[in-house]
Enzyme design. Structure first.
Site, short mmCIF file in Angstrom:
data_model
loop_
_atom_site.label_atom_id
_atom_site.label_comp_id
_atom_site.label_asym_id
_atom_site.label_seq_id
_atom_site.Cartn_x
_atom_site.Cartn_y
_atom_site.Cartn_z
N SER B 150 19.84 -38.01 2.02
CA SER B 150 18.45 -38.48 2.15
C SER B 150 17.76 -37.75 3.31
CB SER B 150 18.43 -40.01 2.30
OG SER B 150 17.13 -40.52 2.11
N HIS B 192 15.92 -38.10 -3.35
CA HIS B 192 15.50 -39.21 -4.23
C HIS B 192 14.54 -38.63 -5.26
CE1 HIS B 192 17.01 -42.21 -1.26
NE2 HIS B 192 16.43 -41.45 -0.35
N GLU B 219 19.14 -39.14 -6.63
CA GLU B 219 20.03 -40.08 -5.94
C GLU B 219 21.45 -40.00 -6.50
OE1 GLU B 219 18.13 -43.90 -6.17
OE2 GLU B 219 16.57 -43.30 -4.74
#
Lengths: 289, 289
Positions: B150, B192, B219
């Site tokens: 992330s 994401h 993800e």
């Protein structure tokens, strides 16, 4: 007023004739939510391509569950622009699409506008009806201008995106495919495109049909197709072209319904206002095309 | 040292050894929300590339506003896998990143894991610090394995997506750019990716920096870069490559902040599990590459 509109008005003495000779027909594929209040550029262009004050326009609101309201709205817009004749073909069952009086209106009109709503509803009511066959013939002959917005845009291809999801990796279950009206058979259209984050679903559709061309159209944006296959962009957003002609690999045929898809060597173009692309040559208009 | 700095010396007698000769180092760029409970394939692969039971791992939780909690979570995961040594480098101000004791932990570790959170916070605390310079040197020498998930993935490139929007046509204001940690300078990472509908923002970033390569990672999905520039995909989703090497036109430099962008001739690859791509040759691994 643009010069071409003046010219068209000067030729308005050809009352009762068909499309004025100087008017080029086209197919306008609109991504939904086109401006209906201010400049109305896209709708005004459609109006011009229908012959301006000589325009006789058929509005097909059958995608909508409120066809009378939406039909009336477009009537007011084109009436306001000065169209000669307007009629809402409020077809609510397939039998109506066999009505010879409606067919004769299509015979005499200079343009057809298909509104938004549900593309499955629109195809369910109109696919393979005499009325739609008449529309298709006249469009193909270059005799009338056709526009479709939102659901009315989705039906343009042979393969049609009927629905789907967003927020996932491209996968087979992300898109529901159906058969469209096939007015521009070689394309698969998605509308409200970047607005509703539909890149992954259009890519999933292209993976299933790599012999087609994916075209994603943003809201208040139009891909206007000329008869020679030239597409030009107008409006506020972008037109995204996903060209799988050079696709070197996809796992589409082996993948499970929710498995992520591989798509190797897509060519993608983001087109904005004024950009032009040739549908058959599959190239942007530049010295190389 | 802050209390939350955890040191586990499970086999402290091996202190001072380096990465086992047979272990290939790599950089794992993870799209966020990687599986931490079941198969944990991505984290397990990281663990393996750190030397498995010989792994001495530094966890950098500085992107997070809850670094102690998130750090502890990864400690438990890698402890469970059998790592020899684990330490959370809970750096909360830049002065800590000059601490020679922390630097010497980096000197001795076999892997570094950067957690999620806010990529601007992570860069603000670590960019151009002696500690991060040591990490970079050791990664470049192939001495340690690096992973970021992330926000920890977002910082990998020289140019970094700091934030942005979704649901619009690609446009300059759709993405906020900043300077990343430059561990793989040639890429611009978005994470994401399909989950949060970030295609238009990554395209907007690529329009600003067409000399780079856009990489969007879903993800629970990882792009694992080997030292030779080979990238391999693992995990549940896709890795999207946006290659502007053949870009023939963009209006990026003339466009207003919210004007839709043109991007002609992007090459786009959607890669899923096991697909491989060569970062420097910019091609998929096939007989042609």
């Amino acid at each position: 007023m643009p010069k071409s509109h003046i010219m068209l008005q000067l030729e308005s003495q050809h009352h009762g004739t068909r499309m004025p000779q100087s008017t080029k027909t086209a197919i306008l594929v609109i991504g939904g939510a086109e401006d209906k209040v201010h400049g109305r550029e896209i709708l005004h262009t459609f109006f011009g391509r229908c012959g301006s004050v000589d325009a006789r326009i058929a509005i097909i609101p059958s995608a909508s569950r409120e066809p009378a309201i939406i039909g009336e709205r477009y009537v007011n817009i084109f009436q306001d622009m000065g169209a000669k004749e307007l009629r809402v073909l409020d077809i609510r069952d397939r039998a109506q699409a066999e009505d010879s009086e409606l067919q004769s209106y299509i015979e005499d009109c200079t343009g057809v506008f298909m509104t938004g709503g549900d593309q499955l509803r629109l195809c369910g009511l109109l696919a393979d009806t005499p009325l739609m066959e008449k529309v298709r013939q006249r469009v193909q002959q270059g005799e009338i201008t056709l526009a479709g917005t939102s659901a009315g845009a989705a039906v343009m291809g042979h393969h049609m995106i009927a629905g789907g999801g967003s927020g996932e990796s491209p996968n087979r279950s992300l898109v529901d495919m159906a058969t469209g009206l096939g007015l521009i058979p070689e394309i698969i259209v998605d509308q409200h495109f970047h607005n509703r984050n539909r890149m992954a679903r259009l890519m999933s559709a292209v993976a299933a049909h790599p012999e087609r061309l994916g075209i994603g159209i943003d809201e208040d944006t139009c891909a206007m197709f000329e008869r020679d296959g030239m597409l030009q962009v107008m409006g506020k957003g972008t037109v995204t072209i996903i060209d799988p002609a050079e696709l070197s690999y996809t796992n589409h045929n082996e993948a499970g319904a929710t498995d992520p898809l591989s798509l190797h060597n897509l060519r993608v173009h983001i087109l904005s206002y004024g950009d032009r692309y040739h549908l058959h040559k599959r190239c942007l208009i530049s010295p190389d095309c």
